[in-house]
Write a protein that holds these residues in place. Structure first.
Motif, PDB file in Angstrom:
ATOM      1  N   LEU A 265       0.829  -1.201   0.000  1.00  0.00           N
ATOM      2  CA  LEU A 265       0.000   0.000   0.000  1.00  0.00           C
ATOM      3  C   LEU A 265       0.868   1.257   0.000  1.00  0.00           C
ATOM      4  CD1 LEU A 265      -3.049   0.740   0.185  1.00  0.00           C
ATOM      5  CD2 LEU A 265      -2.747   0.858   2.662  1.00  0.00           C
ATOM      6  N   ARG A 266       1.855   1.291   0.873  1.00  0.00           N
ATOM      7  CA  ARG A 266       2.742   2.453   0.934  1.00  0.00           C
ATOM      8  C   ARG A 266       3.525   2.618  -0.370  1.00  0.00           C
ATOM      9  NH1 ARG A 266       6.126   3.015   6.360  1.00  0.00           N
ATOM     10  NH2 ARG A 266       6.546   4.980   5.260  1.00  0.00           N
ATOM     11  N   GLY A 267       3.981   1.477  -0.919  1.00  0.00           N
ATOM     12  CA  GLY A 267       4.719   1.540  -2.172  1.00  0.00           C
ATOM     13  C   GLY A 267       3.866   2.062  -3.314  1.00  0.00           C
ATOM     14  N   ARG A 268       2.604   1.640  -3.349  1.00  0.00           N
ATOM     15  CA  ARG A 268       1.708   2.089  -4.425  1.00  0.00           C
ATOM     16  C   ARG A 268       1.392   3.581  -4.284  1.00  0.00           C
ATOM     17  NH1 ARG A 268       1.165   1.587  -9.439  1.00  0.00           N
ATOM     18  NH2 ARG A 268      -0.959   1.441 -10.277  1.00  0.00           N
ATOM     19  N   ILE A 269       1.200   4.033  -3.066  1.00  0.00           N
ATOM     20  CA  ILE A 269       0.953   5.464  -2.835  1.00  0.00           C
ATOM     21  C   ILE A 269       2.126   6.289  -3.364  1.00  0.00           C
ATOM     22  CG2 ILE A 269       0.740   7.229  -1.039  1.00  0.00           C
ATOM     23  CD1 ILE A 269      -0.768   5.065   0.626  1.00  0.00           C
ATOM     24  N   GLN A 270       3.336   5.822  -3.083  1.00  0.00           N
ATOM     25  CA  GLN A 270       4.528   6.530  -3.541  1.00  0.00           C
ATOM     26  C   GLN A 270       4.652   6.481  -5.062  1.00  0.00           C
ATOM     27  OE1 GLN A 270       8.201   4.987  -1.928  1.00  0.00           O
ATOM     28  NE2 GLN A 270       9.292   6.898  -2.312  1.00  0.00           N
ATOM     29  N   ALA A 271       4.420   5.286  -5.632  1.00  0.00           N
ATOM     30  CA  ALA A 271       4.559   5.135  -7.082  1.00  0.00           C
ATOM     31  C   ALA A 271       3.572   6.015  -7.839  1.00  0.00           C
ATOM     32  CB  ALA A 271       4.365   3.666  -7.468  1.00  0.00           C
ATOM     33  N   LEU A 272       2.396   6.244  -7.264  1.00  0.00           N
ATOM     34  CA  LEU A 272       1.374   7.064  -7.913  1.00  0.00           C
ATOM     35  C   LEU A 272       1.533   8.554  -7.594  1.00  0.00           C
ATOM     36  CD1 LEU A 272      -1.715   4.741  -7.295  1.00  0.00           C
ATOM     37  CD2 LEU A 272      -0.654   5.244  -9.514  1.00  0.00           C
ATOM     38  N   GLY A 273       2.525   8.881  -6.783  1.00  0.00           N
ATOM     39  CA  GLY A 273       2.753  10.283  -6.434  1.00  0.00           C
ATOM     40  C   GLY A 273       1.661  10.869  -5.563  1.00  0.00           C
ATOM     41  N   LEU A 274       1.097  10.049  -4.676  1.00  0.00           N
ATOM     42  CA  LEU A 274      -0.035  10.480  -3.855  1.00  0.00           C
ATOM     43  C   LEU A 274       0.331  10.707  -2.394  1.00  0.00           C
ATOM     44  CD1 LEU A 274      -2.814   8.090  -5.249  1.00  0.00           C
ATOM     45  CD2 LEU A 274      -2.536  10.525  -5.738  1.00  0.00           C
ATOM     46  N   GLU A 275       1.627  10.814  -2.083  1.00  0.00           N
ATOM     47  CA  GLU A 275       2.040  10.937  -0.679  1.00  0.00           C
ATOM     48  C   GLU A 275       1.386  12.122   0.015  1.00  0.00           C
ATOM     49  OE1 GLU A 275       4.102  10.678  -3.336  1.00  0.00           O
ATOM     50  OE2 GLU A 275       6.056   9.861  -2.749  1.00  0.00           O
ATOM     51  N   ASP A 276       1.136  13.218  -0.711  1.00  0.00           N
ATOM     52  CA  ASP A 276       0.560  14.410  -0.105  1.00  0.00           C
ATOM     53  C   ASP A 276      -0.962  14.369  -0.050  1.00  0.00           C
ATOM     54  OD1 ASP A 276       3.106  15.474   0.206  1.00  0.00           O
ATOM     55  OD2 ASP A 276       3.043  16.543  -1.728  1.00  0.00           O
ATOM     56  N   ARG A 277      -1.562  13.353  -0.683  1.00  0.00           N
ATOM     57  CA  ARG A 277      -3.033  13.323  -0.761  1.00  0.00           C
ATOM     58  C   ARG A 277      -3.648  12.088  -0.124  1.00  0.00           C
ATOM     59  NH1 ARG A 277      -4.263  13.590  -6.743  1.00  0.00           N
ATOM     60  NH2 ARG A 277      -6.402  13.633  -5.981  1.00  0.00           N
ATOM     61  N   VAL A 278      -2.824  11.123   0.281  1.00  0.00           N
ATOM     62  CA  VAL A 278      -3.317   9.918   0.962  1.00  0.00           C
ATOM     63  C   VAL A 278      -2.670   9.861   2.337  1.00  0.00           C
ATOM     64  CG1 VAL A 278      -3.475   7.406   0.952  1.00  0.00           C
ATOM     65  CG2 VAL A 278      -3.641   8.679  -1.210  1.00  0.00           C
ATOM     66  N   THR A 279      -3.485   9.721   3.362  1.00  0.00           N
ATOM     67  CA  THR A 279      -2.994   9.661   4.734  1.00  0.00           C
ATOM     68  C   THR A 279      -3.342   8.306   5.341  1.00  0.00           C
ATOM     69  OG1 THR A 279      -3.333  12.042   4.998  1.00  0.00           O
ATOM     70  CG2 THR A 279      -3.055  10.748   7.009  1.00  0.00           C
ATOM     71  N   LEU A 280      -2.313   7.620   5.850  1.00  0.00           N
ATOM     72  CA  LEU A 280      -2.519   6.356   6.557  1.00  0.00           C
ATOM     73  C   LEU A 280      -2.677   6.668   8.036  1.00  0.00           C
ATOM     74  CD1 LEU A 280       0.174   4.175   4.736  1.00  0.00           C
ATOM     75  CD2 LEU A 280      -2.288   4.234   4.320  1.00  0.00           C
ATOM     76  N   VAL A 281      -3.845   6.376   8.568  1.00  0.00           N
ATOM     77  CA  VAL A 281      -4.180   6.703   9.956  1.00  0.00           C
ATOM     78  C   VAL A 281      -4.162   5.424  10.787  1.00  0.00           C
ATOM     79  CG1 VAL A 281      -5.914   7.725  11.482  1.00  0.00           C
ATOM     80  CG2 VAL A 281      -5.649   8.583   9.134  1.00  0.00           C
ATOM     81  N   PRO A 282      -3.407   5.372  11.894  1.00  0.00           N
ATOM     82  CA  PRO A 282      -3.395   4.168  12.728  1.00  0.00           C
ATOM     83  C   PRO A 282      -4.782   3.879  13.298  1.00  0.00           C
ATOM     84  CG  PRO A 282      -1.612   5.670  13.332  1.00  0.00           C
ATOM     85  CD  PRO A 282      -2.521   6.425  12.410  1.00  0.00           C
ATOM     86  N   PRO A 283      -5.033   2.640  13.720  1.00  0.00           N
ATOM     87  CA  PRO A 283      -6.320   2.322  14.350  1.00  0.00           C
ATOM     88  C   PRO A 283      -6.611   3.270  15.506  1.00  0.00           C
ATOM     89  CG  PRO A 283      -5.064   0.321  13.959  1.00  0.00           C
ATOM     90  CD  PRO A 283      -4.136   1.471  13.659  1.00  0.00           C
ATOM     91  N   CYS A 284      -7.864   3.642  15.629  1.00  0.00           N
ATOM     92  CA  CYS A 284      -8.263   4.573  16.683  1.00  0.00           C
ATOM     93  C   CYS A 284      -9.457   3.995  17.436  1.00  0.00           C
ATOM     94  CB  CYS A 284      -8.606   5.932  16.084  1.00  0.00           C
ATOM     95  SG  CYS A 284      -9.995   5.909  14.928  1.00  0.00           S
ATOM     96  N   PRO A 285      -9.751   4.526  18.621  1.00  0.00           N
ATOM     97  CA  PRO A 285     -10.933   4.054  19.349  1.00  0.00           C
ATOM     98  C   PRO A 285     -12.180   4.106  18.477  1.00  0.00           C
ATOM     99  CG  PRO A 285      -9.614   5.468  20.754  1.00  0.00           C
ATOM    100  CD  PRO A 285      -9.004   5.550  19.377  1.00  0.00           C
ATOM    101  N   HIS A 286     -13.031   3.128  18.656  1.00  0.00           N
ATOM    102  CA  HIS A 286     -14.179   2.975  17.768  1.00  0.00           C
ATOM    103  C   HIS A 286     -15.022   4.241  17.684  1.00  0.00           C
ATOM    104  CE1 HIS A 286     -18.284   1.119  16.806  1.00  0.00           C
ATOM    105  NE2 HIS A 286     -17.586   1.032  15.713  1.00  0.00           N
TER     106      HIS A 286
END
Length: 404
Positions: A265-286
């Protein structure tokens, strides 16, 4: 009469953080189901396998609901190894029930708990209800290979369960088609949503809380694993002709392929040049998820299979349209063309077309948001508890089912 319900959830606990490891919608399901049953006058003991962290033997989580930790193998066992400790788990549950007294009904969740429940049913001669949540043969048919051991175990449990609980008619159909489950022993009990938490709210306020701008916001909520297809969400962003759009992916790696999927997933985000537009958010309280749902213009659910789809229901309850794959329970949750869209061929271009139809047409999006919230109001955990109470009464009055 107060009914005593032994709820089995061997591999995942209602105390665990959804979105981490093997914790997900089933955690929410078990917690909310037990709470709703307790609110309707039942006493629930929820049996889970003891994990890391020196958990107390018993943890009351609210009046009428107690989580019981059972020692069954090393806390470090992976989900794929848990079949080896099912008997030890069943022994621990039986030992506790000998002290507490026999329950009126056993309700097992997932196939591992079903195997344990099958044995406990015969030991105590009490009715067994089973909710599978996912099914091996369905997952295998949609590209996620499962062991034949699991499929055989599910067949055996279905053959001796007094009732199999399906979340919706599509799941009931899968039980009949893939397992020849007797129709008269399948009962429907739809999961609910906590409307005090998940309801329409201030989108701009939610975006300010999350530090988001005014452009379109796409949201994916779920465990990072191939089954959930988070890569489709990323590639949908790449196909969307909106440079001001953002994608939030909320969840963590899960299962034996989870870490590899996360790196892909991280590699694809980078390959598509989307690092500034896709945010990976860690699990959070429900309960935090309501802010994410309210901030989003659309929620993506591109899973290969879903027995129900709590994420889609929670999003709808917050007034957010869903664009989803037409699989399993998603067909029951998403009213295609009215509360969101079902994408016949789950490829990014098709998802992007449906997303564009919403973010480029505010009137359509507003109408779907209103319809989604209205439809979600018909789903509640209290209604589920009433359905389960009626099911329990019926199985308690019937001649027990025994293995052929």
């Amino acid at each position: 009469m107060t009914r005593r319900v032994a709820i089995l959830s061997l591999h995942t606990s209602p105390l665990s953080q959804p979105g981490e490891g093997d914790s997900g919608g089933m955690n929410v399901y078990v917690r909310e189901m037990a709470a709703a049953l307790a609110h309707s006058g039942n006493e629930c003991r929820v049996y889970v396998r003891r994990g890391r962290g020196g958990q107390a033997d018993e943890v009351p989580i609210e009046p009428g609901v107690t989580v019981v930790h059972v020692d069954a193998g090393s806390p470090d066992l992976g989900k794929e190894e848990l079949h080896e400790v099912v008997d030890r788990f069943a022994d621990g549950v039986l030992a506790d029930l000998q002290r507490q007294g026999d329950p009126d009904v056993i309700h097992a969740n997932y196939w591992l708990s079903g195997v344990a429940g099958h044995r406990i049913k015969h030991a105590l001669e009490v009715p067994l209800a089973v909710t599978f949540h996912t099914l091996a043969r369905v997952k295998s048919a949609t590209g996620d290979a499962e062991s034949e051991r699991r499929a055989r175990a599910e067949t055996e449990v279905i053959g001796c369960a007094d009732v199999v609980i399906a979340s919706c008619e599509p799941e009931a159909q899968q039980l009949r088609s893939f397992y020849d489950a007797p129709p008269e022993r399948i009962e429907l009990a739809a999961p609910g949503v906590e409307h005090a938490l998940f309801s329409p709210g201030d989108r701009e306020g939610a975006r300010r809380a999350l530090g988001l701008g005014s452009g379109p916001v796409l949201l994916f909520v779920g465990r990072i694993q191939p089954l959930k297809r988070p890569l489709v969400a990323v590639e949908t962003m790449a196909c969307l002709a909106r440079e001001d759009a953002r994608l939030l992916i909320v969840g963590g790696p899960s299962g034996p392929e989870g870490n590899n999927e996360y790196q892909r997933l991280r590699g694809r985000i980078q390959a598509l040049g989307l690092e500034d537009r896709v945010t990976l958010v860690p699990p959070c309280p429900h309960h935090w998820l309501s802010t994410y749902y309210r901030a989003a213009d659309v929620v993506l659910v591109p899973s290969r299979s879903e027995s129900f789809g709590l994420v889609a229901l929670e999003a709808a309850a917050c007034g957010t349209p869903v664009v989803a794959a037409p699989v399993g329970g998603l067909r029951a949750v998403v009213d295609d063309g009215r509360t969101g869209f079902l994408v016949d061929e789950a490829v990014p271009e098709n998802f992007a077309n449906r997303v564009a139809a919403l973010v480029d047409n505010p009137l359509l999006a507003a109408e779907m948001a209103m319809n989604a919230a209205e439809r979600a109001r018909s789903f509640s955990w209290a209604a589920m508890a009433r359905s389960l109470g009626a099911v329990y009464r019926r199985v308690e009055s019937r001649v027990p089912v025994y293995c052929q």
